[in-house]
Scaffold this active site. Structure first.
Site, PDB file in Angstrom:
ATOM      1  CG  ASP A 102      -1.959   1.012   1.297  1.00 46.52           C
ATOM      2  OD1 ASP A 102      -2.017   1.843   0.386  1.00 46.52           O
ATOM      3  OD2 ASP A 102      -2.732   1.044   2.286  1.00 46.52           O
ATOM      4  CB  THR A 103       2.246   3.535   2.608  1.00 45.30           C
ATOM      5  OG1 THR A 103       2.804   2.554   3.490  1.00 45.30           O
ATOM      6  CG2 THR A 103       0.884   3.981   3.118  1.00 45.30           C
ATOM      7  N   GLY A 104       3.865   1.214   0.976  1.00 45.76           N
ATOM      8  CA  GLY A 104       5.200   0.709   0.660  1.00 45.76           C
ATOM      9  C   GLY A 104       6.150   0.782   1.849  1.00 45.76           C
TER      10      GLY A 104
HETATM   11  C1  PRP Z   1      -0.373  -5.397   5.489  1.00 46.42           C
HETATM   12  C2  PRP Z   1       0.354  -6.084   4.346  1.00 46.42           C
HETATM   13  C3  PRP Z   1       1.691  -5.420   4.359  1.00 46.42           C
HETATM   14  C4  PRP Z   1       1.366  -4.006   4.820  1.00 46.42           C
HETATM   15  C5  PRP Z   1       1.281  -3.144   3.614  1.00 46.42           C
HETATM   16  O1  PRP Z   1      -0.046  -6.024   6.675  1.00 46.42           O
HETATM   17  O2  PRP Z   1       0.458  -7.470   4.541  1.00 46.42           O
HETATM   18  O3  PRP Z   1       2.596  -6.039   5.229  1.00 46.42           O
HETATM   19  O4  PRP Z   1       0.100  -4.050   5.469  1.00 46.42           O
HETATM   20  O5  PRP Z   1       1.053  -1.817   3.981  1.00 46.42           O
HETATM   21  P1  PRP Z   1       2.052  -0.659   3.613  1.00 46.42           P
HETATM   22  O6  PRP Z   1       2.531  -0.852   2.198  1.00 46.42           O
HETATM   23  O7  PRP Z   1       1.194   0.593   3.754  1.00 46.42           O
HETATM   24  O8  PRP Z   1       3.194  -0.671   4.586  1.00 46.42           O
HETATM   25  P2  PRP Z   1      -0.793  -5.754   8.057  1.00 46.42           P
HETATM   26  O9  PRP Z   1       0.000  -4.773   8.849  1.00 46.42           O
HETATM   27  O10 PRP Z   1      -2.224  -5.410   7.782  1.00 46.42           O
HETATM   28  O11 PRP Z   1      -0.674  -7.155   8.789  1.00 46.42           O
HETATM   29  P3  PRP Z   1      -1.265  -8.594   8.369  1.00 46.42           P
HETATM   30  O12 PRP Z   1      -0.487  -9.066   7.164  1.00 46.42           O
HETATM   31  O13 PRP Z   1      -1.025  -9.415   9.586  1.00 46.42           O
HETATM   32  O14 PRP Z   1      -2.744  -8.414   8.059  1.00 46.42           O
END
Ligand code: PRP
Length: 176
Positions: A102-104
């Site tokens: 998402d944001t990366g």
């Molecule tokens: C989600 C996904 C990534 C992160 C992406 O994990 O699996 O690790 O968010 O977001 P970003 O690009 O904005 O950093 P989450 O923290 O929801 O945990 P999960 O995989 O346990 O659901």
């Protein structure tokens, strides 16, 4: 919690087509080599399982669990490891597997962490490249689908820990 409904976005059949395509690309690029798949928990467990079973080179699988600091539902960029890898990375060809970027910020942080571990190579594979809110440019080598935005669940993605087990991908739509 507000009521919501799930609107279908990507069917299970479409997901499987894209997993097939990504697996073909990985098989072609790593032919003759062995690969360490690193899944980022929890979300990546479904995609990693589907991808791994389509790979034709020798594969090892490991997982890391990352958590953002702070209470916010938005990624802060401050990440810590709550469950680390158990297999050695040094000298290995590593393919990091994510459900969604998402944001990366999460992947960017982990990529910088991995740089200290002396892998032979590191590439990134994400099933969903949700690009509209990207804050840091993470070099994704393999992508299942690209979507601009949306609160997505299913195929490993959760809303308050629910719906990870859905075969397709759905958008959460809150009701008035
Ligand atoms: C989600 C996904 C990534 C992160 C992406 O994990 O699996 O690790 O968010 O977001 P970003 O690009 O904005 O950093 P989450 O923290 O929801 O945990 P999960 O995989 O346990 O659901």
């Amino acid at each position: 919690m507000k009521d919501y409904r799930l609107v279908p976005r990507i069917s299970e059949a479409e997901i499987m087509e894209q997993v097939d395509r990504v697996a073909e690309e990985v098989n072609r690029d790593y032919a003759g080599q062995s690969l360490l798949l690193v899944g980022i928990l929890k979300g990546a467990y479904v995609f990693l399982a589907d991808l791994a079973r389509r790979l034709t080179m020798p594969v090892e699988v490991d997982f890391v669990r990352l958590a953002s600091y702070g209470q916010s539902s938005e990624t802060s960029g401050e990440v810590r490891i709550t469950k680390d890898l158990e297999l050695p990375v040094r000298g290995r060809h590593v393919l990091v597997v994510e459900d969604i970027v998402d944001t990366g910020l999460t992947l960017d942080w982990y990529l910088r962490h991995l740089k200290h571990l002396d892998a032979a190579s590191v590439k990134l594979c994400a099933f969903v490249d949700k690009y509209e809110r990207r804050e840091v440019d993470v070099p994704l080598d393999y992508v299942g689908i690209r979507v601009p935005e949306g609160f997505l669940v299913g195929y490993g993605l959760d809303f308050a820990e629910k719906h990870r087990n859905l075969g397709g991908i759905f958008e959460v739509e809150f009701l008035e």
